[in-house]
Design an enzyme around this catalytic site. Sequence first.
Site, mmCIF file in Angstrom:
data_model
loop_
_atom_site.group_PDB
_atom_site.id
_atom_site.type_symbol
_atom_site.label_atom_id
_atom_site.label_comp_id
_atom_site.label_asym_id
_atom_site.label_seq_id
_atom_site.Cartn_x
_atom_site.Cartn_y
_atom_site.Cartn_z
ATOM 1 N N ASN A 340 22.229 -27.938 10.097
ATOM 2 C CA ASN A 340 21.828 -27.934 8.692
ATOM 3 C C ASN A 340 20.330 -28.254 8.618
ATOM 4 O OD1 ASN A 340 24.488 -27.556 7.502
ATOM 5 N ND2 ASN A 340 24.911 -29.653 8.225
ATOM 6 N N LYS A 341 19.742 -27.976 7.469
ATOM 7 C CA LYS A 341 18.307 -28.200 7.326
ATOM 8 C C LYS A 341 17.952 -29.673 7.414
ATOM 9 C CE LYS A 341 14.161 -26.699 6.855
ATOM 10 N NZ LYS A 341 13.549 -26.047 8.029
ATOM 11 N N VAL A 342 18.746 -30.525 6.810
ATOM 12 C CA VAL A 342 18.533 -31.972 6.889
ATOM 13 C C VAL A 342 19.651 -32.576 7.717
ATOM 14 C CG1 VAL A 342 18.294 -34.136 5.618
ATOM 15 C CG2 VAL A 342 17.374 -32.023 4.646
#
Length: 346
Positions: A340-342
């Site tokens: 995931n991006k974060v």
Amino acid sequence: MTSRMRAEIGEQPDALRRTIDALLPRTPDIGALARETRQVLFIARGSSDNAAVYGRYLVESRAGRLSTLAAPSIATTYRRRLDLSGVLAVAISQSGKTEEIVETLAWAKDCGARTVAITNGAGSPLAEAAEVALITLAGDEVAVPATKTYTTQLAALSVLGVGLGADVAADDLRRVPDEVAGMIERTEGSAPLAEIVEALAKVPGAVVSGRGIAFGTALELALKMKEACYLHAMGLSYADLQHGPIAVVDGQTPALLVAAGSGPTLAGTVALARRIESAGAHAYGIGGGDDLAAASTAALPGPALPEWVAPLGLIVPGQLLVENLARRLGIDPDVPRGLNKVTQTH
């Protein structure tokens, strides 16, 4: 079809220019904290941790301050209090929302450190927690593999070095955006890029190596190859590589060697390329000027920048290599599996 990752690679010159123009005037704020501190503690994870490796080498080699990378688990898991008086804690996070990094910066402050945040998240928890927040202006980044957020972090760390009194010329930093734009143009569609992509598409893994100020670039390129291409890529200092792991470099495990076009580690990188080639394996160069190109099977040109800011451009050919390789392997580089991006860690 052009990936979002490729589009964001192309946005880096403008993102770097905005960030450098915004942050260079902040050097007096950094200098004020510097007067009350002696050493630097970098707090980060993932790509941000690779950026911190660059920051460490820059601060130690050019500003003369002892620097180290934090172990966040000391704060978040062991919950051990340390005496951090005289320490400048620099937390780095693209989003500014990773709870572990925010908590570790707060812990450092409670232990007596002065605090700086480097983040692309204006108004984020990390920015709010720091005494000085250096906000990068990369804009929104959609692809999971960090590109423009990473290079703008390096720009912020370059500004940090200037603020800490590094013996460098700030004008070198202002040259970076145009140099990055030129490197994208020279690399994309080039014969060496195609040759290296085809070679890496046929092997299960690779070693990525550099030393000193280029070491963080080697680590970042290895990370990108793992997350976007699913290759078993090992990032190592070339000194550590020669203490045993070089045994894995063979016809099925090539080496990618990264180096600035000048500086004290260039000669060792070139010598390593020659050693690998003489053993019948392949060395692929990124940067290192004509000497590394001549010693390698194939090479991508690096930036015409002095060593201290070379990593801001040196990663760019690697980003293009990874994006092209992922598509050659039939992988969507924008959404690597399982990521995931974060990323939240504790």
